[in-house]
Scaffold this motif. Structure first.
Motif, PDB file in Angstrom:
ATOM      1  N   LEU A 461       0.846  -1.193   0.000  1.00  0.00           N
ATOM      2  CA  LEU A 461       0.000   0.000   0.000  1.00  0.00           C
ATOM      3  C   LEU A 461       0.879   1.240   0.000  1.00  0.00           C
ATOM      4  CD1 LEU A 461      -2.764   1.383   0.247  1.00  0.00           C
ATOM      5  CD2 LEU A 461      -2.573   1.135   2.734  1.00  0.00           C
ATOM      6  N   ASP A 462       0.516   2.184  -0.844  1.00  0.00           N
ATOM      7  CA  ASP A 462       1.252   3.445  -0.929  1.00  0.00           C
ATOM      8  C   ASP A 462       0.234   4.575  -0.985  1.00  0.00           C
ATOM      9  OD1 ASP A 462       3.152   5.355  -1.170  1.00  0.00           O
ATOM     10  OD2 ASP A 462       3.628   4.973  -3.278  1.00  0.00           O
ATOM     11  N   ILE A 463       0.189   5.397   0.070  1.00  0.00           N
ATOM     12  CA  ILE A 463      -0.741   6.526   0.129  1.00  0.00           C
ATOM     13  C   ILE A 463       0.082   7.797   0.093  1.00  0.00           C
ATOM     14  CG2 ILE A 463      -2.536   7.679   1.460  1.00  0.00           C
ATOM     15  CD1 ILE A 463      -3.215   5.049   2.751  1.00  0.00           C
ATOM     16  N   ARG A 464      -0.189   8.651  -0.891  1.00  0.00           N
ATOM     17  CA  ARG A 464       0.569   9.886  -1.043  1.00  0.00           C
ATOM     18  C   ARG A 464      -0.205  11.074  -0.490  1.00  0.00           C
ATOM     19  NH1 ARG A 464       4.936  10.057  -5.727  1.00  0.00           N
ATOM     20  NH2 ARG A 464       5.668   7.912  -5.540  1.00  0.00           N
ATOM     21  N   LYS A 465       0.522  12.134  -0.251  1.00  0.00           N
ATOM     22  CA  LYS A 465      -0.060  13.332   0.331  1.00  0.00           C
ATOM     23  C   LYS A 465      -1.177  13.866  -0.567  1.00  0.00           C
ATOM     24  CE  LYS A 465       1.143  17.863   2.209  1.00  0.00           C
ATOM     25  NZ  LYS A 465       2.227  18.845   2.435  1.00  0.00           N
ATOM     26  N   GLY A 466      -2.324  14.144   0.052  1.00  0.00           N
ATOM     27  CA  GLY A 466      -3.457  14.692  -0.681  1.00  0.00           C
ATOM     28  C   GLY A 466      -4.414  13.656  -1.215  1.00  0.00           C
ATOM     29  N   GLU A 467      -4.130  12.354  -1.047  1.00  0.00           N
ATOM     30  CA  GLU A 467      -5.027  11.327  -1.560  1.00  0.00           C
ATOM     31  C   GLU A 467      -6.191  11.073  -0.607  1.00  0.00           C
ATOM     32  OE1 GLU A 467      -2.598   7.891  -2.350  1.00  0.00           O
ATOM     33  OE2 GLU A 467      -2.673   8.306  -4.496  1.00  0.00           O
ATOM     34  N   PHE A 468      -7.293  10.608  -1.159  1.00  0.00           N
ATOM     35  CA  PHE A 468      -8.452  10.141  -0.406  1.00  0.00           C
ATOM     36  C   PHE A 468      -8.637   8.672  -0.767  1.00  0.00           C
ATOM     37  CE2 PHE A 468     -11.934   9.571   1.966  1.00  0.00           C
ATOM     38  CZ  PHE A 468     -13.050  10.380   1.842  1.00  0.00           C
ATOM     39  N   VAL A 469      -8.198   7.770   0.117  1.00  0.00           N
ATOM     40  CA  VAL A 469      -8.207   6.334  -0.141  1.00  0.00           C
ATOM     41  C   VAL A 469      -9.319   5.702   0.678  1.00  0.00           C
ATOM     42  CG1 VAL A 469      -6.886   4.196   0.014  1.00  0.00           C
ATOM     43  CG2 VAL A 469      -5.741   6.323  -0.609  1.00  0.00           C
ATOM     44  N   CYS A 470     -10.077   4.820   0.050  1.00  0.00           N
ATOM     45  CA  CYS A 470     -11.175   4.135   0.725  1.00  0.00           C
ATOM     46  C   CYS A 470     -10.920   2.638   0.683  1.00  0.00           C
ATOM     47  CB  CYS A 470     -12.508   4.472   0.048  1.00  0.00           C
ATOM     48  SG  CYS A 470     -13.908   3.674   0.840  1.00  0.00           S
ATOM     49  N   ILE A 471     -10.945   1.992   1.840  1.00  0.00           N
ATOM     50  CA  ILE A 471     -10.758   0.544   1.948  1.00  0.00           C
ATOM     51  C   ILE A 471     -12.117  -0.080   2.231  1.00  0.00           C
ATOM     52  CG2 ILE A 471      -9.598  -1.307   3.208  1.00  0.00           C
ATOM     53  CD1 ILE A 471      -7.445   0.720   3.957  1.00  0.00           C
ATOM     54  N   THR A 472     -12.542  -0.997   1.362  1.00  0.00           N
ATOM     55  CA  THR A 472     -13.837  -1.647   1.512  1.00  0.00           C
ATOM     56  C   THR A 472     -13.648  -3.152   1.520  1.00  0.00           C
ATOM     57  OG1 THR A 472     -14.264  -1.739  -0.873  1.00  0.00           O
ATOM     58  CG2 THR A 472     -14.964   0.247   0.296  1.00  0.00           C
ATOM     59  N   GLY A 473     -14.672  -3.862   1.894  1.00  0.00           N
ATOM     60  CA  GLY A 473     -14.617  -5.311   1.907  1.00  0.00           C
ATOM     61  C   GLY A 473     -15.624  -5.880   2.875  1.00  0.00           C
ATOM     62  N   PRO A 474     -15.895  -7.186   2.803  1.00  0.00           N
ATOM     63  CA  PRO A 474     -16.886  -7.806   3.697  1.00  0.00           C
ATOM     64  C   PRO A 474     -16.358  -7.897   5.115  1.00  0.00           C
ATOM     65  CG  PRO A 474     -15.821  -9.481   2.359  1.00  0.00           C
ATOM     66  CD  PRO A 474     -15.328  -8.158   1.845  1.00  0.00           C
ATOM     67  N   SER A 475     -17.235  -8.261   6.016  1.00  0.00           N
ATOM     68  CA  SER A 475     -16.851  -8.405   7.424  1.00  0.00           C
ATOM     69  C   SER A 475     -15.837  -9.533   7.575  1.00  0.00           C
ATOM     70  CB  SER A 475     -18.087  -8.707   8.279  1.00  0.00           C
ATOM     71  OG  SER A 475     -19.016  -7.665   8.188  1.00  0.00           O
TER      72      SER A 475
END
Length: 643
Positions: A461-475
């Motif tokens: 995983l690589d999250i850069r400055k200014g990003e809006f990242v959404c993590i989804t998935g089942p329970s």
């Protein structure tokens, strides 16, 4: 020639003395009269007075109050374990029976625990049967040894009797006869020992079987618990009545003990009144009451008086009220003897009825310009084009925008999915940003004595400055575990993690805490506001753990953070005085006040209705447009599309 008139002069002096003396007498008389006056009568509004003629008899006091008719019997239905709401079958206002199914929940872990408990019970039953067989076999061996000892003793006794006869005739030596007697005594001792051994082994059998049976009973109790947990996934009303409230939505994660629905028996009502504090002294238990519902009068009695005062009123409960629809009630009072003979009795009155509880959900119009393509689990997450990064953009998704699905786990049958929008080449040419979070080959394994659970496997995983990242998935796919690792609340079992250029794998607990306080802002699903602190104090709390920030600077940052979320006018309020949406806004301000490098949001709309959830997501979107870096976990596809 002038002559002096002495008589006129004396007459004038006499008049002056008489006038002065009369004035003194009048003033003295006025002073004495004023001193003898009593206090002035008080003034009062006519509506607050009882006006009538004085008469001897019973005194009736009328106390009027407003209130509501509420069910005598109502109950909240709570979740027995953490689960996800799959289907809501009944809506508020529906009539239900105790066996009516309100909703169905799902939790794979509960099902797995039930299967494990069933296997454990079967194993314990098999152990008990095997142990019983083994002990019975050993008991038979002991009894066989006892039988052999008894046979040997009987043979020796016969031999002794025969030797005694022949020894008396001198056929065999007397020594041989004595040896036979010694052998007989030894065999007798052996028989006694074998008998004791059989008796002791019988008690040992009972003790060993009791231990195995206790283990079996423990496994059966665990199985019964797991069966109740699985049965609780099918939520039933448990009470005949009407569904008043369902504060959850389909797809929402609920924690153990969370309220799922409220059911009330509307066949038996009681009036709950708010009597002004100054009139509460005229109310007593068991006092007769008359309730005017505008549909008729209902008689009842005072059943409870709240000893506390709330906002200048005392809560009174009146029983025997059966009218379902009520708007306003007036109560007449009880009668008592003459006030000179005994204290007057009192009664209360007046209650408007409780209207139906309604929920207003905000209908969000479809937005065709958004394109959210959710890739299936198993799509390649490696080898993607690393040159295309999202650093924040003011516009929404448009048709043709590139979308990347990055796989975050290898767990079967579930996996994470992360959706992010990438800027066009023109947008990319205008922005460059450094990585805030970098994960490489991260794994997380939870181990017990018998089970090894792989929560995360080979996460990149690589999250850069200014990003809006959404993590989804089942329970159960590991979203919260991943967010805990990102927030330095947990450590990975393997792999590397860099936060804003800091390698966190080798940091100690205090270093991780300082780095978390400086670089990360948390937004929790349950708000986690401290009820004894005001809004200002809750938002200021993270700054108090930082050295070098004075009181004035903390106040300035708190003011700016609350202005960003539109809650600056609620500085002095407490969390209990805010709605759910307002509490979440305060939680966002608390996450922003430390100026973190990234905001981590764990289901920020999970405890909110659709209207407040949309407002919070609009706030997060606006913060992202202003440059904030956000990583959010959610199960709602609508909100995932905003990333």
């Amino acid at each position: 020639m002038d002559f002096q008139n002495l008589a006129l002069k004396k007459q004038k002096r006499r008049r002056l003395w008489l006038g002065g003396g009369a004035s003194v007498i009048v003033i003295a008389a006025l002073a004495i009269g004023i001193a003898r006056l009593g206090p002035a009568l008080p003034t009062a509004h006519r509506a607050n007075l009882w006006i009538g003629t004085v008469q001897r008899g019973d005194l009736t006091i009328h106390v009027r109050a407003d209130g509501v008719l509420v069910p005598k019997l109502s109950r909240w239905i709570a979740a027995a374990s953490g689960a996800e709401v799959d289907h809501i079958l009944v809506r508020p206002g529906a009539t239900v029976t105790p066996d009516t199914v309100l909703m169905r929940l799902s939790n794979p872990e509960v099902q797995d625990r039930l299967a494990s408990a069933q296997s454990a019970v079967a194993e314990a039953e098999a152990d008990l049967a095997a142990k019983r067989t083994s002990l019975q076999s050993q008991l038979l061996d002991e009894r066989a040894a006892l039988a052999a000892a008894r046979a040997a003793y009987a043979s020796a006794k016969i031999k002794v009797d025969a030797d005694a006869t022949v020894a008396a005739k001198g056929i065999i030596p007397m020594v041989q006869y004595k040896q036979s007697l010694i052998a007989l005594k030894q065999l007798g001792y052996r028989e006694q020992i074998e008998q004791q051994r059989v008796a002791v082994f019988g008690g040992n059998i009972r003790a060993q079987l009791a231990a195995v049976q206790a283990a079996l009973q423990q496994q059966r109790s665990n199985l019964a618990l797991r069966q109740r947990q699985v049965a609780a996934l099918t939520v039933r009303a448990g009470l005949a009545g009407v569904v008043q409230e369902i504060p959850v939505q389909e797809g929402q994660q609920v924690a153990p003990g969370a309220n799922l629905a409220r059911v009330a028996d509307t066949r038996s009502l009681m009036a709950r009144l708010q009597v002004p504090e100054v009139q509460a002294k005229d109310v007593a238990l068991a006092m007769p009451v008359s309730v005017d519902t505008h549909d008729g009068l209902i008689d009842g009695t005072v059943t409870r008086i709240d000893p506390a005062v709330h906002e200048g009123s005392v809560r009174i409960e009146v029983g025997s009220a059966r009218q379902a629809a009520a708007r306003r009630a007036a109560r007449s009072v009880g009668r008592g003897p003459h006030p000179r003979d005994a204290p007057a009795q009192r009664a209360v009155g007046g209650a408007p009825g409780a209207g139906a509880v309604r929920r207003h959900d905000l209908a969000v119009p479809p937005r065709p310009e958004w394109r959210h393509r959710h890739a299936r689990a198993g799509a390649s997450g490696r080898g993607v084009d690393r040159s295309r990064r999202n650093t924040g953009w003011p516009r929404r998704w448009r048709s043709g925008d590139p979308v990347r699905h990055q796989r975050l786990g290898q767990i079967q049958p579930h996996s994470h999915s992360m959706i992010r929008r990438f800027p066009t080449p023109q947008e990319h040419a205008m922005t460059t940003a450094a990585s805030v979070i970098t994960l490489s080959d991260v794994r997380k394994v939870f181990q017990t004595d018998e089970v090894e659970t792989h929560a995360l496997s080979d996460v990149h995983l690589d999250i850069r400055k200014g990003e809006f990242v959404c993590i989804t998935g089942p329970s159960g796919c590991g979203k919260t575990t991943l967010l805990s690792i990102l927030g330095l609340l947990d450590a990975p079992s393997a792999g590397s993690y860099e936060l804003n250029g800091h390698a966190v794998a080798t940091l100690g607990l205090r270093q991780r805490a300082r780095l978390r306080n400086a670089e990360i802002g948390f937004i929790f699903q349950a708000f986690n506001l401290i009820g004894d602190l005001t809004v200002e104090e809750n938002v200021e709390l993270p700054l108090t753990y930082r050295s070098g920030i004075g009181r004035a600077e903390r106040r300035r940052r708190v003011q700016e953070a609350l202005e960003q979320v539109g809650m600056a006018h609620r500085l002095r309020h407490y969390p209990a005085q805010l709605s759910g949406g307002q509490q979440q806004r305060v939680a966002v301000a608390r996450a922003l006040v430390g100026q973190p490098a990234i905001l981590l949001a764990d289901e920020p709309t999970g405890n909110l209705d659709s209207r407040n959830g949309d407002a919070v997501m609009q706030l997060l979107t606006e913060l992202h447009r202003k440059g904030s870096t956000i990583c959010m976990v959610t199960h709602d596809a609508r909100y995932a599309a905003l990333a």
